[in-house]
Design a protein around this motif. Structure first.
Motif, mmCIF file in Angstrom:
data_model
loop_
_atom_site.group_PDB
_atom_site.id
_atom_site.type_symbol
_atom_site.label_atom_id
_atom_site.label_comp_id
_atom_site.label_asym_id
_atom_site.label_seq_id
_atom_site.Cartn_x
_atom_site.Cartn_y
_atom_site.Cartn_z
ATOM 1 N N LYS A 26 5.465 -2.174 -15.049
ATOM 2 C CA LYS A 26 5.748 -1.342 -13.877
ATOM 3 C C LYS A 26 4.488 -0.913 -13.124
ATOM 4 C CE LYS A 26 10.122 -1.425 -14.709
ATOM 5 N NZ LYS A 26 10.761 -2.611 -14.205
ATOM 6 N N HIS A 27 3.301 -1.337 -13.599
ATOM 7 C CA HIS A 27 2.042 -0.946 -12.964
ATOM 8 C C HIS A 27 1.082 -2.128 -12.920
ATOM 9 C CE1 HIS A 27 3.781 2.825 -14.431
ATOM 10 N NE2 HIS A 27 3.184 3.384 -13.385
ATOM 11 N N LYS A 54 2.121 1.086 -8.567
ATOM 12 C CA LYS A 54 3.415 0.802 -9.180
ATOM 13 C C LYS A 54 4.051 -0.448 -8.580
ATOM 14 C CE LYS A 54 4.342 5.552 -10.360
ATOM 15 N NZ LYS A 54 5.137 6.750 -10.100
ATOM 16 N N GLU A 56 7.217 -2.143 -7.203
ATOM 17 C CA GLU A 56 8.430 -1.664 -6.555
ATOM 18 C C GLU A 56 9.633 -2.483 -6.991
ATOM 19 O OE1 GLU A 56 7.586 -1.619 -2.355
ATOM 20 O OE2 GLU A 56 6.178 0.052 -2.577
ATOM 21 N N GLU A 57 10.829 -1.958 -6.714
ATOM 22 C CA GLU A 57 12.073 -2.649 -7.058
ATOM 23 C C GLU A 57 12.118 -4.014 -6.369
ATOM 24 O OE1 GLU A 57 16.852 -1.792 -6.827
ATOM 25 O OE2 GLU A 57 15.458 -0.098 -6.746
ATOM 26 N N GLU A 59 10.298 -6.588 -6.928
ATOM 27 C CA GLU A 59 8.953 -7.102 -6.699
ATOM 28 C C GLU A 59 8.362 -7.500 -8.046
ATOM 29 O OE1 GLU A 59 5.450 -5.359 -3.960
ATOM 30 O OE2 GLU A 59 5.941 -4.054 -5.650
ATOM 31 N N ALA A 64 3.189 -7.089 -6.393
ATOM 32 C CA ALA A 64 2.726 -5.700 -6.278
ATOM 33 C C ALA A 64 1.199 -5.647 -6.183
ATOM 34 C CB ALA A 64 3.213 -4.879 -7.471
ATOM 35 N N ARG A 67 0.201 -6.645 -2.691
ATOM 36 C CA ARG A 67 0.565 -5.572 -1.761
ATOM 37 C C ARG A 67 -0.371 -4.373 -1.888
ATOM 38 N NH1 ARG A 67 2.915 -1.243 -2.935
ATOM 39 N NH2 ARG A 67 3.930 -2.035 -4.814
ATOM 40 N N GLU A 68 -0.656 -3.957 -3.118
ATOM 41 C CA GLU A 68 -1.515 -2.793 -3.336
ATOM 42 C C GLU A 68 -2.925 -3.021 -2.784
ATOM 43 O OE1 GLU A 68 -0.870 0.234 -4.262
ATOM 44 O OE2 GLU A 68 1.103 0.078 -5.195
ATOM 45 N N TYR A 114 -2.747 4.481 2.995
ATOM 46 C CA TYR A 114 -1.823 5.223 2.144
ATOM 47 C C TYR A 114 -2.557 6.347 1.417
ATOM 48 C CZ TYR A 114 1.370 1.712 3.713
ATOM 49 O OH TYR A 114 2.137 0.930 4.531
#
Length: 155
Positions: A26-27, A54, A56-57, A59, A64, A67-68, A114
């Motif tokens: 999840k991370h 994190k 995401e749902e 993904e 992730a 994206r991060e 962000y």
């Protein structure tokens, strides 16, 4: 497999095997380079750190990670590879995190980064990062040390 405690004295287990703790963590945490420099971000509360966050749902962890990096630095990834996975057994439960190594092809200026203040380029990560107040707690345990050694060995 490496076992140690983190900045907050939680038990950490790090492995460079293929997803030893979870296929769907999840991370994510992404160690990045851009034009032969390390690419970090300045988190508004924690300080300097490599991008991450994190999953995401709907993904994948890899998605992730991409994206991060984009959200927190404006970086577009040229190459990304899975390095390893670690667990942190804390008071609130266990976190499982994938670690990636990414080479960034370009940085775009963004209106928002962000929860961060955008990209920070460094020629080197200081040896005293564990005691340096500019750096996030995420940079202060042996995950960073072992991952940097692994990257040097695999380059």
């Amino acid at each position: 497999m490496y076992r140690f405690t983190d900045y907050y004295h939680n038990k950490v287990t790090l492995s460079f095997d293929d997803h030893p703790f979870s296929r769907n963590p999840k991370h994510v945490w992404v160690i990045c380079t851009y034009k032969n420099k390390w690419l970090l971000t300045r988190h508004k509360e924690r300080g300097l750190e490599f991008p991450g966050g994190k999953v995401e749902e709907n993904e994948s962890a890899r998605e992730a990670a991409i994206r991060e990096v984009k959200e927190e630095t404006g970086g577009s990834i040229e190459k990304i590879r899975y390095l390893g996975q670690y667990t942190v057994a804390g008071k609130g439960g266990t976190i499982i995190k994938n670690v990636y190594f990414a080479e960034i092809k370009d940085l775009a200026v963004q209106k928002t980064y962000y929860e961060t203040e955008g990209p920070i380029e460094l020629s080197h990560i200081p040896k005293n990062v564990k005691r340096n107040k500019q750096y996030s707690f995420i940079m202060k345990d042996d995950v960073l040390k072992h991952c940097m050694a692994y990257i040097r060995k695999k380059r």
